[in-house]
Enzyme design. Structure first.
Site, PDB file in Angstrom:
ATOM      1  CB  SER A 147      -2.595   5.473   9.337  1.00 27.05           C
ATOM      2  OG  SER A 147      -3.059   4.886  10.515  1.00 27.05           O
ATOM      3  N   GLY A 148      -1.358   2.285   9.314  1.00 22.88           N
ATOM      4  CA  GLY A 148      -1.740   0.886   9.134  1.00 22.88           C
ATOM      5  C   GLY A 148      -0.839   0.149   8.169  1.00 22.88           C
ATOM      6  CB  THR A 152       3.816   0.665  15.175  1.00 19.77           C
ATOM      7  OG1 THR A 152       3.412   2.007  14.911  1.00 19.77           O
ATOM      8  CG2 THR A 152       4.054   0.499  16.648  1.00 19.77           C
ATOM      9  CG  ASN A 197      -3.095   0.297  12.736  1.00 18.40           C
ATOM     10  OD1 ASN A 197      -3.373  -0.748  13.333  1.00 18.40           O
ATOM     11  ND2 ASN A 197      -1.872   0.780  12.674  1.00 18.40           N
TER      12      ASN A 197
HETATM   13  N1  LIG Z   1       5.110  -7.545   9.492  1.00 18.36           N
HETATM   14  C1  LIG Z   1       3.840  -7.747   9.867  1.00 18.36           C
HETATM   15  N2  LIG Z   1       3.401  -9.015  10.023  1.00 18.36           N
HETATM   16  C2  LIG Z   1       2.141  -9.253  10.404  1.00 18.36           C
HETATM   17  N3  LIG Z   1       1.242  -8.298  10.652  1.00 18.36           N
HETATM   18  C3  LIG Z   1       1.617  -7.010  10.510  1.00 18.36           C
HETATM   19  C4  LIG Z   1       2.932  -6.666  10.120  1.00 18.36           C
HETATM   20  N4  LIG Z   1       3.033  -5.344  10.062  1.00 18.36           N
HETATM   21  C5  LIG Z   1       1.816  -4.860  10.411  1.00 18.36           C
HETATM   22  N5  LIG Z   1       0.952  -5.856  10.679  1.00 18.36           N
HETATM   23  C6  LIG Z   1      -0.458  -5.748  11.073  1.00 18.36           C
HETATM   24  O1  LIG Z   1      -0.874  -4.477  10.723  1.00 18.36           O
HETATM   25  C7  LIG Z   1      -1.328  -3.744  11.839  1.00 18.36           C
HETATM   26  C8  LIG Z   1      -0.936  -2.290  11.700  1.00 18.36           C
HETATM   27  O2  LIG Z   1       0.457  -2.160  11.768  1.00 18.36           O
HETATM   28  P1  LIG Z   1       1.131  -0.898  12.452  1.00 18.36           P
HETATM   29  O3  LIG Z   1       2.551  -1.190  12.506  1.00 18.36           O
HETATM   30  O4  LIG Z   1       0.461  -0.576  13.726  1.00 18.36           O
HETATM   31  O5  LIG Z   1       0.853   0.236  11.412  1.00 18.36           O
HETATM   32  P2  LIG Z   1       1.306   1.719  11.441  1.00 18.36           P
HETATM   33  O6  LIG Z   1       2.181   1.887  12.628  1.00 18.36           O
HETATM   34  O7  LIG Z   1       2.040   1.885  10.176  1.00 18.36           O
HETATM   35  O8  LIG Z   1       0.127   2.501  11.506  1.00 18.36           O
HETATM   36  C9  LIG Z   1      -0.679  -4.402  13.024  1.00 18.36           C
HETATM   37  O9  LIG Z   1      -1.475  -4.237  14.158  1.00 18.36           O
HETATM   38  C10 LIG Z   1      -0.589  -5.850  12.576  1.00 18.36           C
HETATM   39  O10 LIG Z   1      -1.805  -6.490  12.830  1.00 18.36           O
HETATM   40 MG   LIG Z   2       1.988   3.005  14.156  1.00 19.43          MG
END
Ligand SMILES: Nc1ncnc2c1ncn2[C@@H]1O[C@H](COP(=O)(O)OP(=O)(O)O)[C@@H](O)[C@H]1O
Ligand SMILES: [Mg+2]
Length: 1053
Positions: A147-148, A152, A197
């Site tokens: 997570s985080g 996504t 996150n």
């Molecule tokens: N490629 C990226 N560039 C900049 N910020 C990112 C990137 N990937 C993730 N983040 C930051 O990390 C946070 C969490 O990412 P997210 O994709 O929601 O994580 P997950 O879905 O794996 O839990 C996002 O809200 C964003 O702020």
């Molecule tokens: Mg996610």
């Protein structure tokens, strides 16, 4: 030549942009020609390589975890968040915006081979897209990580990439918009702020993007997995409920809030304050609300649907504020107003709702009874209702989005798919409920899939294909999956069993049952089974699973089954779709949530297995969402449980690419003359021939039993490039062939039509000519009939034609010379004109004839004319003289004696001819010369002038009509100087006499006599010459004393 600007931005990325638009105002921009771009890019890539390696496969010390992490760290420090392990993309969350997701970047990765550009999520997206297009196989991109870690975000980037780079029509644009807009909606309802996150997905999502044969996105389908419903009623400290609640309260218009009975203050709502953090700095609920509202419209929600949806959201908030009071064993509701709002918003009866919130249904002796709930049970029932309502509404929402994304083409089956899996990552909280259990179980399954598809299957395959291979050891988490899901013995089975047991199953009986069944399992621990150290961190009501990614304690508490019948009576249309009366009244107990989840995961695995997978492995650099912080311990942990090291080892030892011989040969056979267009022999031999022709080195590939294995991606990419070039040339050939063919067809068509057109013209001309001819003939015949009539319309053509043809004929056949007397017969009307013409013509010929004659000839002709006047038809030998030209003289100076010439004195001689003189007596012939001067005719003998006859004295000249040459010059007999008439004979009598006649001007004094000539011999005596025709010329004295001349008859008269 187009100019491109290369911009090296602080991340180390290169941006290419057309030089003209002047958008890039950077100082270190270099303007280069487009053919210099590649060189620049390559040198830039080399520069980047100094920051670690782009592909872990290139790592020298590839078995060292420290080296692996060091490479990640070096690159992370330089904002290089992407690194490959072969074709697997490792991504480290930068927690800050990098300028690497612009349209320019997308263009750079579009249609470019993997290894040519720096690692990027776009490269993975493009690679999958191209594989789908070229190999026609469905693809999926599996994004994993805790997570985080950025899953996504990665999935959104991929979706955006397709939305921007794929071809699109107007209709496709709508689909693209909906695909993109589905995200904010799903995130509003399914994401929440957690400790790890701020925008954590609290549901799993598998999304299919459907592409038509042109490669345009034409539809989509989303499957959602187990929303974390417990969050609706409870949040851990520092966490929030789903975003939508806060968005509604912060952003909703006054009227709307009034209608929903809500206040603009999240603190007012029990369900929103459990985590004690309604406000988050990184989230702007108000602006997000606007985005969501707009997105709902784009996706196709009607105003009514939005209203009913918000009614449900509001009703959940009201539910949370329902208070209980009364006796402990008999709970009753103390907040009447809430109930009224609730009843209205949910569209149900107040009393039915009240009963549902305070009673439960029990079945005693086959009868349904309502039994009151105690306070604790009542609040559980309330929370359960809230969760059920929210959870089912979420599923409804997904279905609704799916309906709007459905590909509606006629050939609906005819599409390819790229699946995107963004499922909640592995997570560990202080208190982990059933939901965490499911989430982590799901991650175990995905890890299993990864192992199956990369580590295990890869190694199995080498073995099966007989490729020499040193097995790589890795941890296979199948043992944990089995622990959870095995039939009868697995945790889920035991849970099912407990739920099905009649009576009140307590949480402890469940734990005991677990201990009994899986107690000895290496990955399972309970408080009772644990060692002393572990016991300290475990509750008695918890069990611990040793997941592949870490240890997690789960609470064994189970939730109450709530009576949901009340919802079936709702007037809210969404709720009536969510709560199916038949399902709820079904006596047979439905599958438990765990079993349902297990089934849905099994289905998901099936979907993913049927596609060609690509992997994005996301790593979280620290737990505090900070940019630039590289928490080595945390990262090492993730590298370990994600199996990245094993992944790398297998990759290093293995082969990047493999294909069945027939597939490989089919695809690349055009690159080798030996295999093109068809290979008849053994497939493996064909492939050998092909790769040898392509120049593969022995260490670059291996031949298995049924497949070829290629070690490095670059070998394959080079082959792909060659194919691309070849395809172009083949296409050009085909195109040329086709163009030639179509041009020929076109030409033939054109020729046919031109021919037809020309034939038409000719036919029309012929017809016209025939018509004209018929007319002419008709007029001609008519004219012929009327030819003797006065000129009239009927005969004018005929008459004209006759005239015309006469004149034309005359023109062509005019007499050639004066002697030619031919002349065509004129038509009656032209008789007179013809006569004129004939004369004119003759005159003309005469005139031109005359113009041509010379003076000599003229003189000759004049003489001949005179001769003709004198002799024509009168003397027998005249005709013989006509063709013989007269000469100027028959004796020249040499033949005349000079004495004679002297005697003549100044008299100029005009003509001289030898003659024979017959004596007057005896008629003796004597040769003499006859000379003619201007005044007289002289007879000379040698040097003597015998006789001179002045022309004035010449009385006449006589000659016979026969062919002889005898003639008499008569002189006056009284003239004493003369001795009488002179009888002469000349061989050129006509010429001689003509000359005398001219010189003496005596044309009319020449007598042509028949029979005889009388002449005087002097002194009054008379002589006679008799002429008789005979056989030959004979001149002699006859017996009668006459001179007898016999002359042959030359012309019969
Ligand atoms: N490629 C990226 N560039 C900049 N910020 C990112 C990137 N990937 C993730 N983040 C930051 O990390 C946070 C969490 O990412 P997210 O994709 O929601 O994580 P997950 O879905 O794996 O839990 C996002 O809200 C964003 O702020
Ligand atoms: Mg996610």
């Amino acid at each position: 030549m187009m100019e491109l600007k290369i911009q090296l931005i602080p991340t180390g990325e290169i941006i290419l942009s057309p030089g003209k638009n002047g958008e890039n105002h950077c100082h270190n921009c270099k303007v280069v020609a487009s053919d210099g771009v590649r060189a620049m890019m390559e040198s830039a890539l080399t520069a980047r390589d100094r920051v670690g390696v782009q592909d872990f496969v290139l790592l020298e010390n590839y078995t060292s975890e420290a080296a692996f992490i060091e490479n990640l760290r070096k690159r992370f420090k330089e904002n290089l968040i992407y690194t490959y392990i072969g074709s697997v993309l490792v991504s480290v969350n930068p927690y800050k915006d990098l300028e690497i997701y612009t349209k320019n970047h997308m263009e750079r990765y579009r249609g470019v081979n993997f290894y040519e550009v720096s690692p990027h999520i776009y490269a993975v997206a493009d690679n999958s897209y191209r594989s789908m297009r070229t190999e026609g196989k469905d693809q999926c991109i599996l994004i994993s990580g805790e997570s985080g870690a950025g899953k996504t975000e990665a999935s959104k980037k991929i979706l955006q990439y397709y939305a921007v780079t794929c071809p699109a029509s107007e209709q496709v644009q709508t689909v693209k918009d909906r695909l993109l807009q589905s995200n904010p909606v799903l995130e509003a309802f399914g994401n929440a702020k957690t400790l790890r996150n701020d925008n954590s997905s609290r549901f799993g999502k598998y999304m299919d993007i459907q592409f038509d044969f042109k490669g345009a996105p034409v539809g989509g389908h989303i499957i959602n997995y187990l929303l974390e419903k417990s969050r609706v009623v409870h949040q851990n400290h520092g966490e929030r409920n789903f975003h939508i609640f806060y968005q509604l309260i912060e952003g909703g218009e006054e009227d709307l809030l009034r209608h929903l009975g809500l206040e603009r203050n999240p603190q007012q709502y029990q369900y929103l304050i459990k985590g004690n953090c309604p406000k988050v700095s990184s989230i702007n609920d108000r602006s997000d609300w606007k985005v969501v509202r707009k997105a709902l419209t784009v996706i196709g929600f009607s105003e009514n649907e939005v209203e009913e949806l918000l009614n449900i959201i509001a009703s959940v908030l009201h539910l949370g504020n329902v208070q209980y009071g009364g006796e402990d064993s008999n709970a009753c509701i103390t907040s009447d107003i809430q109930i009224k709002y609730l009843a209205r918003l949910l569209g149900v009866n107040v009393s039915v709702l009240t009963e549902a919130l305070t009673h439960k249904k029990i079945i005693a002796k086959g009868e349904e009874l309502m039994s009151p709930l105690n306070l604790e049970q009542a609040s559980s029932a309330r929370d359960a209702l809230a969760k059920a309502v929210y959870g089912r509404t979420f599923t409804w929402l997904v279905n609704k989005i799916n309906a709007s994304l459905t590909y509606t083409s006629d050939s609906s089956k005819n599409y390819s798919v790229i699946g995107l899996l963004d499922i909640y990552g592995f997570e560990v909280f202080q208190h982990n409920s059933f939901e965490q259990f499911c989430i982590n179980y799901c991650n175990e399954k995905l890890q299993q899939l990864f192992i199956e598809l990369t580590l295990k299957s890869e190694q199995d395959e080498y073995e099966a294909e007989g490729i020499t291979w040193e097995p790589v050891q890795y941890f296979n988490n199948k043992i944990i999956c089995d622990l959870v899901e095995e039939k009868f013995k697995g945790i889920i089975s035991i849970l099912d069993e407990e739920c099905l047991r009649p009576g009140d199953a307590s949480d402890l009986t469940f734990l005991e049952k677990l201990e009994d069944t899986v107690g000895g399992h290496a990955h399972f621990v309970t408080h009772k089974l644990a060692d002393a150290k572990t016991r300290k961190v475990m509750g008695r009501d918890e069990f611990r699973l040793l997941h592949y990614a870490g240890e997690v304690n789960y609470n064994a508490k189970r939730t109450l089954r709530v009576c949901l019948q009340v919802m079936c009576m709702s007037e809210n249309k969404i709720l009536t779709q969510c709560f199916n009366r038949e399902e709820l009244s079904d006596k047979k107990r439905p599958d438990t949530a765990a079993t349902q989840f297990k089934a849905s995961l099994a289905k998901l695995m099936e979907i993913l297995m049927s596609k060609e997978p690509s992997y994005v492995r996301c790593i979280k650099p620290n737990d505090s969402k900070q940019s630039g912080r590289f928490d080595e311990v945390l990262i090492r942990h993730q590298v370990k449980y994600l199996g990245l090291m094993e992944n790398l080892r297998v990759r290093r030892a293995g082969f990047a690419y493999r294909r069945r011989y027939e597939v490989f040969l089919q695809r690349y056979k055009s690159l080798c003359p030996g295999t093109w267009p068809n290979w008849d022999g053994k497939l493996s031999d064909g492939v050998s021939t092909l790769v040898k022709h392509l120049g593969y080195k022995p260490e670059e590939y291996k031949m298995g039993r049924s497949k070829i294995f290629i070690r490095f991606p670059k070998t394959l990419f080079a082959t792909e490039d060659a194919l691309e070039t070849r395809k172009h040339s083949l296409a050009t050939k085909l195109q040329a062939g086709w163009k030639g063919y179509s041009q020929k067809c076109k030409y033939q068509k054109l020729r046919n039509s031109v021919q037809a057109w020309w034939r038409g013209i000719l036919a029309r001309r012929r017809a016209q000519r025939r018509r004209q001819a018929a007319n002419t003939i008709r007029r001609f015949i008519k004219g012929f009939i009327y030819r003797h009539k006065e000129r009239c319309p009927e005969n004018e053509y005929f008459l004209d034609y006759v005239r015309y043809s006469f004149l034309m004929n005359l023109c062509k056949n005019l007499p050639k010379n004066v002697l030619d007397k031919s002349w065509p017969t004129p038509p009656a009307a032209l008789t007179e004109a013809s006569e004129h013409l004939r004369k004119m013509c003759m005159q003309n010929m005469v005139w031109s004839y005359c113009k041509k004659i010379s003076p000599e000839w003229k003189h000759q002709m004049e003489q001949k004319m005179i001769a003709s006047e004198i002799f024509k038809d009168k003397k027998d030998n005249y005709p013989q003289s006509v063709p013989k030209l007269f000469v100027s003289t028959r004796l020249d100076g040499e033949n005349i004696n000079p004495k004679v010439v002297q005697a003549l004195g100044s008299e100029k001689m005009k003509y001289a001819v030898p003659v024979t003189k017959y004596d007057r007596r005896g008629y003796k012939p004597r040769p003499r010369q006859l000379l003619l001067t201007a005044n007289s005719a002289v007879i000379a003998e040698e040097g003597k002038l015998k006789q001179r006859i002045d022309y004035g004295a010449l009385k006449g000249i006589s000659v016979s009509s026969l062919s002889d040459g005898v003639f008499v010059l008569h002189v006056p007999s009284e003239d004493n100087k003369q001795k009488g008439d002179v009888v002469l004979q000349s061989d050129h009598v006509i010429e001689t006499l003509t000359k005398i006649a001219i010189c003496a001007d005596k044309i009319n004094t020449i007598n042509i006599n028949q029979g005889s000539i009388k002449f005087t011999m002097g002194q009054g005596k008379e002589g006679i010459i008799d002429f008789t025709p005979g056989s030959e010329l004979l001149v002699a004295k006859a017996k009668n004393g006459h001179l007898s001349v016999t002359a042959p008859r030359l012309n019969s008269r």
